[in-house]
Design a protein around this motif. Sequence first.
Motif, PDB file in Angstrom:
ATOM      1  N   UNK A 226      49.815  -1.973   3.399  1.00 17.95           N
ATOM      2  CA  UNK A 226      50.745  -1.470   4.448  1.00 17.95           C
ATOM      3  C   UNK A 226      50.713   0.123   4.760  1.00 17.95           C
ATOM      4  N   UNK A 227      49.697   0.532   3.422  1.00 21.00           N
ATOM      5  CA  UNK A 227      49.258   2.442   3.651  1.00 21.00           C
ATOM      6  C   UNK A 227      48.110   2.262   5.217  1.00 21.00           C
TER       7      UNK A 227
ATOM      8  N   UNK B  44      59.414  -0.833   4.689  1.00 23.13           N
ATOM      9  CA  UNK B  44      59.438  -2.157   3.958  1.00 23.13           C
ATOM     10  C   UNK B  44      58.607  -1.359   2.599  1.00 23.13           C
ATOM     11  N   UNK B  45      57.780  -1.002   2.619  1.00 28.18           N
ATOM     12  CA  UNK B  45      56.218   0.032   1.606  1.00 28.18           C
ATOM     13  C   UNK B  45      57.714   0.997   1.162  1.00 28.18           C
ATOM     14  N   UNK B  46      58.656   1.378   1.627  1.00 28.64           N
ATOM     15  CA  UNK B  46      59.677   2.221   0.640  1.00 28.64           C
ATOM     16  C   UNK B  46      60.569   1.587   0.216  1.00 28.64           C
ATOM     17  N   UNK B  47      60.963   0.496   0.854  1.00 30.07           N
ATOM     18  CA  UNK B  47      62.139   0.126   0.334  1.00 30.07           C
ATOM     19  C   UNK B  47      61.315  -1.553  -1.279  1.00 30.07           C
ATOM     20  N   UNK B  48      59.837  -1.448  -1.254  1.00 26.61           N
ATOM     21  CA  UNK B  48      59.239  -2.200  -2.367  1.00 26.61           C
ATOM     22  C   UNK B  48      59.332  -0.934  -3.195  1.00 26.61           C
ATOM     23  N   UNK B  49      58.431   0.221  -2.750  1.00 27.59           N
ATOM     24  CA  UNK B  49      57.907   1.084  -4.165  1.00 27.59           C
ATOM     25  C   UNK B  49      59.376   2.028  -4.799  1.00 27.59           C
ATOM     26  N   UNK B  50      59.623   2.777  -3.738  1.00 27.64           N
ATOM     27  CA  UNK B  50      60.451   3.501  -3.381  1.00 27.64           C
ATOM     28  C   UNK B  50      59.553   5.259  -4.378  1.00 27.64           C
TER      29      UNK B  50
ATOM     30  N   UNK C   9      48.707   2.268 -10.833  1.00 27.27           N
ATOM     31  CA  UNK C   9      49.941   2.410 -10.983  1.00 27.27           C
ATOM     32  C   UNK C   9      51.102   1.673 -10.160  1.00 27.27           C
ATOM     33  N   UNK C  10      50.330   1.124  -9.010  1.00 24.24           N
ATOM     34  CA  UNK C  10      51.556   0.419  -7.860  1.00 24.24           C
ATOM     35  C   UNK C  10      51.417  -0.639  -8.579  1.00 24.24           C
ATOM     36  N   UNK C  11      52.562  -1.722  -8.609  1.00 26.22           N
ATOM     37  CA  UNK C  11      52.276  -3.363  -8.688  1.00 26.22           C
ATOM     38  C   UNK C  11      52.153  -3.672  -6.622  1.00 26.22           C
ATOM     39  N   UNK C  12      51.441  -5.452  -7.618  1.00 20.83           N
ATOM     40  CA  UNK C  12      50.927  -5.728  -5.564  1.00 20.83           C
ATOM     41  C   UNK C  12      50.178  -4.832  -5.184  1.00 20.83           C
ATOM     42  N   UNK C  13      49.320  -4.246  -5.690  1.00 23.10           N
ATOM     43  CA  UNK C  13      48.448  -3.249  -4.927  1.00 23.10           C
ATOM     44  C   UNK C  13      47.935  -3.703  -3.785  1.00 23.10           C
ATOM     45  N   UNK C  14      47.683  -4.725  -3.609  1.00 21.40           N
ATOM     46  CA  UNK C  14      47.263  -4.938  -2.191  1.00 21.40           C
ATOM     47  C   UNK C  14      47.770  -5.026  -0.844  1.00 21.40           C
ATOM     48  N   UNK C  15      49.293  -5.434  -1.488  1.00 21.07           N
ATOM     49  CA  UNK C  15      50.470  -5.764  -0.774  1.00 21.07           C
ATOM     50  C   UNK C  15      50.613  -3.917  -0.141  1.00 21.07           C
TER      51      UNK C  15
ATOM     52  N   UNK D 258      47.607  -0.500   7.572  1.00 20.74           N
ATOM     53  CA  UNK D 258      48.656  -0.736   8.732  1.00 20.74           C
ATOM     54  C   UNK D 258      49.952   1.148   9.311  1.00 20.74           C
ATOM     55  N   UNK D 259      49.899   0.991   8.396  1.00 30.96           N
ATOM     56  CA  UNK D 259      50.418   2.274   8.495  1.00 30.96           C
ATOM     57  C   UNK D 259      50.457   3.765   8.472  1.00 30.96           C
ATOM     58  N   UNK D 260      48.913   3.769   8.549  1.00 33.40           N
ATOM     59  CA  UNK D 260      48.218   4.793   9.371  1.00 33.40           C
ATOM     60  C   UNK D 260      48.063   4.630  10.350  1.00 33.40           C
ATOM     61  N   UNK D 261      47.370   4.011  10.350  1.00 36.57           N
ATOM     62  CA  UNK D 261      46.451   3.107  12.002  1.00 36.57           C
ATOM     63  C   UNK D 261      47.778   2.773  12.932  1.00 36.57           C
ATOM     64  N   UNK D 262      48.607   2.744  12.462  1.00 35.63           N
ATOM     65  CA  UNK D 262      49.922   2.858  13.455  1.00 35.63           C
ATOM     66  C   UNK D 262      50.850   3.815  14.252  1.00 35.63           C
ATOM     67  N   UNK D 263      50.486   4.831  12.932  1.00 39.30           N
ATOM     68  CA  UNK D 263      50.745   6.342  12.753  1.00 39.30           C
ATOM     69  C   UNK D 263      49.817   7.331  14.230  1.00 39.30           C
ATOM     70  N   UNK D 264      48.036   7.005  13.585  1.00 39.91           N
ATOM     71  CA  UNK D 264      47.694   7.913  14.728  1.00 39.91           C
ATOM     72  C   UNK D 264      47.984   7.567  16.051  1.00 39.91           C
ATOM     73  N   UNK D 265      47.641   6.029  16.322  1.00 40.77           N
ATOM     74  CA  UNK D 265      48.203   5.587  17.705  1.00 40.77           C
ATOM     75  C   UNK D 265      49.016   5.720  18.364  1.00 40.77           C
ATOM     76  N   UNK D 266      50.131   5.975  17.675  1.00 50.56           N
ATOM     77  CA  UNK D 266      51.643   6.827  18.297  1.00 50.56           C
ATOM     78  C   UNK D 266      51.313   8.295  18.133  1.00 50.56           C
ATOM     79  N   UNK D 267      50.987   9.155  17.643  1.00 44.61           N
ATOM     80  CA  UNK D 267      50.907   9.799  17.984  1.00 44.61           C
ATOM     81  C   UNK D 267      49.900  10.506  19.077  1.00 44.61           C
TER      82      UNK D 267
END
Length: 428
Positions: free
Chosen positions: A56-57, A95-101, A46-52, A59-68
């Motif tokens: 993005x999902x 980028x993700x929030x703006x692109x998909x909402x 249901x998500x357009x451009x699923x590879x993006x 990368x975000x999760x990886x960065x989140x785990x690293x930061x916390x």
Amino acid sequence: MKTARDRCGQPGPQSRGGRPGPPSGYALLPWLLLGLGSFSHLVQGETPNPWFGAIGLLVFNSLYVSVVFRSFDRAARDSRATRWTLVVMGLMTFGLAGAYGGSWLLFLPLFGLACGSVLRGRALALVGIPLTAAAGGVAAYHDGWGAVSVAYGTFISMMVTAAILTLSETVVELRDTRQELARSAVERERLRFSRDLHDLLGHTLSVIVVKAEAARRVAPRDLDAALEQVSDIESVGRQALTEVREAVTGYREGSLATDLDRARSALAAAGIEPVVRQSGPPLEPWAEVLFGWVVREAVTNAVRHSAATRCLITVDGSPERIRLTVTDDGAGAAVRTGAAVGTGAAEDSVPYGGTGLKGLTERLAAAGGSLEAGPVAGPAADAGAGAGAGAGTGATDPAVRGFRVTAELPAGTASATGHPRDTSYQGR
């Protein structure tokens, strides 16, 4: 040995003694479940451009785990690498929030939580307000008035996380401080006891030895005199037992008059003529305790090392200062030379560079006083006035005869740190 987690500054879930410890990075991982909606949309196509979206999902999760996880190590949290990781994570989030909402807007509160785990103080305020405004703007573009909840969630997740982690760090610091204070109290008490034990037993055992020698000398020709010396030994021993018990409990108070009486007895038993002169107003109890220690140590050294025939003890004072002087005329002064105690010279003088007078110097210094010891020229034990003059002079002249210990204290009431029971020193 510390564990690898302790060395990295990441306490485990349980602290020493089984009590709950501070949180770790694992406590912030369950919030990633907020991204399940976005993941579900990806899987269902249901998500357009699923590879993006998928990249993005990830990368975000990886960065989140690293930061916390880095946020619980203070050095890593304050490093430039962590700050740049936050910047990259922020770009990915917007980028993700703006692109998909839609459900992807929930990554904005997640990013706020990550910021709250890393930022503190002024940096949190400088980032928090613009971040909340930006999150509200992106959410308003996609969801209209629903942006209020997104902006509110972003702000609250950031501030509450920062507050909880700051409180947790403060609790850990307070616990460490309490443990350090307890260790310091134990160390001070150990030093107090070792100091008192040295000063009490050093003097008492010297008196017992001198009186035992006197009893042995006079026993063949005067049994009554020998029995009197033996009686004194018993009395000194009983008193020493009482003082040791008081030192153990920390309630020992001294009396200068009592110490002077014991000094007279010890000097007389050693064949040294005692002369005691007192003038000036009555001393405060704390000053009597300190001067009592000085009398004990000086008389003990005179008995053991001076080979003197006369020992003069003077106590005098003025409205500003009070002074105690112990002077002997012993030829043993040549053995005791090297440096005046408290002058910073010659640490190897025997015995006046040893533990006893060094400890007394620290006791008196803590009460605002001073102590000096050194040989004096001429018939020192006959000099009643100007007792402090000449101390520490003539230290290298083997012809010098006589030795003087001078202690001075400020008149008036001692501070809490000046009380001898509260004063500890190193060098044992």
